[in-house]
Write a protein that holds these residues in place. Structure first.
Motif, short mmCIF file in Angstrom:
data_model
loop_
_atom_site.label_atom_id
_atom_site.label_comp_id
_atom_site.label_asym_id
_atom_site.label_seq_id
_atom_site.Cartn_x
_atom_site.Cartn_y
_atom_site.Cartn_z
N ALA A 55 23.96 41.83 47.00
CA ALA A 55 24.91 40.87 46.44
C ALA A 55 26.20 41.52 45.95
CB ALA A 55 24.26 40.11 45.27
N ARG A 56 26.37 42.83 46.19
CA ARG A 56 27.51 43.56 45.64
C ARG A 56 28.85 43.02 46.11
NH1 ARG A 56 27.28 47.04 41.30
NH2 ARG A 56 25.21 47.92 41.20
N ARG A 57 28.92 42.58 47.33
CA ARG A 57 30.21 42.14 47.84
C ARG A 57 30.76 40.95 47.04
NH1 ARG A 57 32.54 38.59 51.35
NH2 ARG A 57 34.37 39.36 52.49
N ALA A 58 29.86 40.19 46.43
CA ALA A 58 30.31 39.02 45.68
C ALA A 58 31.18 39.40 44.48
CB ALA A 58 29.09 38.22 45.19
N VAL A 59 31.02 40.62 43.96
CA VAL A 59 31.81 41.03 42.80
C VAL A 59 32.82 42.11 43.17
CG1 VAL A 59 30.07 40.39 41.09
CG2 VAL A 59 29.99 42.67 42.11
N SER A 60 33.13 42.25 44.45
CA SER A 60 34.18 43.18 44.85
C SER A 60 35.54 42.52 44.63
CB SER A 60 34.03 43.57 46.31
OG SER A 60 34.28 42.46 47.15
N ALA A 61 36.56 43.34 44.37
CA ALA A 61 37.88 42.78 44.10
C ALA A 61 38.43 41.96 45.27
CB ALA A 61 38.84 43.91 43.73
N PRO A 62 38.29 42.41 46.52
CA PRO A 62 38.81 41.58 47.62
C PRO A 62 38.19 40.19 47.67
CG PRO A 62 38.41 43.80 48.40
CD PRO A 62 37.81 43.72 47.02
N ARG A 63 36.86 40.12 47.44
CA ARG A 63 36.22 38.80 47.48
C ARG A 63 36.63 37.95 46.29
NH1 ARG A 63 35.38 34.42 49.75
NH2 ARG A 63 33.50 33.27 49.14
N LEU A 64 36.76 38.56 45.12
CA LEU A 64 37.16 37.79 43.94
C LEU A 64 38.57 37.23 44.10
CD1 LEU A 64 35.69 40.04 41.10
CD2 LEU A 64 34.83 37.81 41.86
N ARG A 65 39.45 37.99 44.74
CA ARG A 65 40.81 37.49 44.96
C ARG A 65 40.78 36.24 45.85
NH1 ARG A 65 42.11 43.16 45.47
NH2 ARG A 65 43.22 43.85 43.60
N GLU A 66 39.84 36.18 46.77
CA GLU A 66 39.76 35.04 47.67
C GLU A 66 39.39 33.75 46.94
OE1 GLU A 66 36.99 36.00 50.70
OE2 GLU A 66 38.19 37.63 51.56
N ILE A 67 38.62 33.85 45.87
CA ILE A 67 38.12 32.64 45.19
C ILE A 67 38.82 32.37 43.87
CG2 ILE A 67 35.86 32.85 46.28
CD1 ILE A 67 34.76 33.95 43.67
N THR A 68 39.84 33.17 43.53
CA THR A 68 40.53 33.04 42.25
C THR A 68 41.90 32.40 42.45
OG1 THR A 68 39.42 35.03 41.45
CG2 THR A 68 41.33 34.30 40.22
N PRO A 69 42.29 31.41 41.64
CA PRO A 69 43.63 30.83 41.76
C PRO A 69 44.70 31.91 41.63
CG PRO A 69 42.26 29.52 40.28
CD PRO A 69 41.49 30.77 40.58
N PRO A 70 45.83 31.76 42.29
CA PRO A 70 46.85 32.81 42.31
C PRO A 70 47.46 33.11 40.95
CG PRO A 70 47.67 30.80 43.33
CD PRO A 70 46.20 30.62 43.14
N GLU A 71 47.40 32.16 40.00
CA GLU A 71 48.00 32.39 38.68
C GLU A 71 46.98 32.85 37.64
OE1 GLU A 71 47.35 27.88 39.06
OE2 GLU A 71 47.75 29.62 40.31
N MET A 72 45.76 33.13 38.03
CA MET A 72 44.71 33.54 37.10
C MET A 72 44.55 35.05 37.09
SD MET A 72 40.62 32.51 37.05
CE MET A 72 40.90 30.82 36.51
N ASN A 73 44.25 35.61 35.91
CA ASN A 73 43.81 37.00 35.78
C ASN A 73 42.32 36.98 35.50
OD1 ASN A 73 46.79 36.98 34.82
ND2 ASN A 73 46.37 39.11 35.33
N LEU A 74 41.56 37.79 36.25
CA LEU A 74 40.10 37.75 36.16
C LEU A 74 39.55 39.15 35.94
CD1 LEU A 74 37.33 36.30 36.53
CD2 LEU A 74 37.57 36.78 38.98
N GLU A 75 38.57 39.23 35.05
CA GLU A 75 37.83 40.48 34.85
C GLU A 75 36.34 40.14 34.91
OE1 GLU A 75 38.53 43.80 31.68
OE2 GLU A 75 37.16 42.35 30.80
N VAL A 76 35.62 40.84 35.75
CA VAL A 76 34.17 40.65 35.86
C VAL A 76 33.49 41.91 35.33
CG1 VAL A 76 32.21 40.31 37.39
CG2 VAL A 76 34.35 39.08 37.81
N LEU A 77 32.67 41.75 34.31
CA LEU A 77 31.93 42.86 33.71
C LEU A 77 30.46 42.75 34.09
CD1 LEU A 77 33.34 42.89 30.06
CD2 LEU A 77 33.92 44.45 31.91
N LEU A 78 29.90 43.81 34.62
CA LEU A 78 28.47 43.88 34.87
C LEU A 78 27.85 44.52 33.63
CD1 LEU A 78 28.46 45.01 38.61
CD2 LEU A 78 28.70 42.72 37.62
N ALA A 79 27.42 43.68 32.71
CA ALA A 79 27.08 44.13 31.36
C ALA A 79 25.96 45.17 31.35
CB ALA A 79 26.70 42.92 30.50
#
Length: 330
Positions: free
Chosen positions: A273-297
């Motif tokens: 499931a690693r690709r789901a939290v890769s930056a390229p994939r996250l950019r695809e599903i994130t609105p262009p005006e949003m800043n996103l940080e994903v933490l694997l706690a």
């Protein structure tokens, strides 16, 4: 045209090397103010490493930049106003402050109102949810080094709006220190802070003038949210890439499109499931005006227990940060 002059406290940019187009965009509003006949003064901050990049876009007879310790004097409503200042001093300002202040040659300028413009911490300033107080570090200016011949100290650098009127021992300051704070939330430590700017009114006298009125003017700041995504209750085998992507996408969809969003994923993410939290994939599903940080706690905690400092990277590690455009200036 509703104020007599504007002081920008510094960190116009988030880093020292930025493209010329960004410098042009950042200075257009300040140039418009200068075009309206309102003098503008800019204090380069630590993010710019004490100098404004591509400075040609800031060229205007009504816009002054503190490139070195210096003093500007102008007439406002029949009063002689002196603005003394210096760009961010990167080393040992606590020790060097009296010398740097003397280099502005402020004593050579007669003034009815005298203002000190800088980008530094002063003893007693506070930041963060735990109210950390700056005290005796080499980058913290001593209160007793602030001369009483100034009506006020105007400073950037501290992102929380505050006014310092007493020193660390509770004694009144002869010169108030004014921090308008940043105009946008730039870190999750500022999650609940109101953002804006300050409107100030001064009276002149032979002692350098005095502050007679201050007002904090709030600005709309981008929403900053923290969401938790729990995987611990499900077997690891269940968490294939599609399921994790769907959960992340739902979290992103529920947030305002211009949010600064942190998603904390609790539980170990399997390799499949690693690709789901890769930056390229996250950019695809994130609105262009949003800043996103994903933490694997869980992985972040494991790295800390191992003595390894977490580092944001585009590959799947313990933290992935993406920003479609930079934000945050103070």
């Amino acid at each position: 045209g509703e104020v007599d002059l504007v002081v920008h406290g510094g960190d116009v940019f988030h880093r020292p090397r930025v493209p010329p187009s960004l410098v042009y965009q950042a200075f257009r509003p300040l140039i418009e103010i200068a075009d309206a006949g309102v003098p503008v003064f800019v204090v380069p901050g630590n993010h710019e490493r004490s100098r404004i990049p591509h400075e040609r876009f800031a060229a205007h007879p009504n816009l002054q930049i503190f490139r070195r310790p210096e003093t500007f004097t102008l007439e406002v409503r029949g009063l002689k106003v002196s603005l003394c200042g210096f760009p961010y001093e990167r080393r040992r300002i606590r020790e060097k402050f009296p010398q740097v202040l003397a280099e502005t040659r402020w004593r050579d300028h007669d003034a009815d109102v005298r203002l000190l413009c800088m980008h530094h911490c002063v003893e007693g300033a506070t930041v963060g949810p735990a109210d950390h107080t700056f005290r005796y570090a080499p980058d913290v200016i001593r209160c007793d080094h602030l001369p009483e011949e100034f009506a006020a100290v105007l400073s950037g650098h501290i992102h929380r709006h505050q006014v310092l009127r007493r020193d660390l021992r509770g004694r009144p300051l002869s010169t108030p220190v004014l921090y308008p704070g940043s105009v946008e939330r730039t870190a999750f430590a500022e999650l609940g802070e109101e953002k804006g700017f300050m409107l100030l009114e001064f009276e002149g006298d032979r002692g350098g003038g005095r502050l007679v009125r201050q007002e904090f003017a709030p600005l709309p700041a981008r929403p900053m949210l923290v969401l938790d995504l729990h995987l611990e209750s499900e077997p690891v085998a269940v968490w294939r890439r599609q399921e994790l992507e769907a959960r992340l996408a739902a979290s992103i969809q529920d947030a305002p499109s211009d949010a600064v969003l942190r998603v904390r994923v609790h539980g170990r993410v399997p390799p499949v499931a690693r690709r789901a939290v890769s930056a390229p994939r996250l950019r695809e599903i994130t609105p262009p005006e949003m800043n996103l940080e994903v933490l694997l706690a869980e992985e972040r905690a494991s790295r800390r227990r191992s003595g390894i400092s977490p580092r944001p990277q585009d590959s799947a590690t313990d933290c992935v940060q993406i920003a479609h455009f930079p934000f945050g200036s103070d």
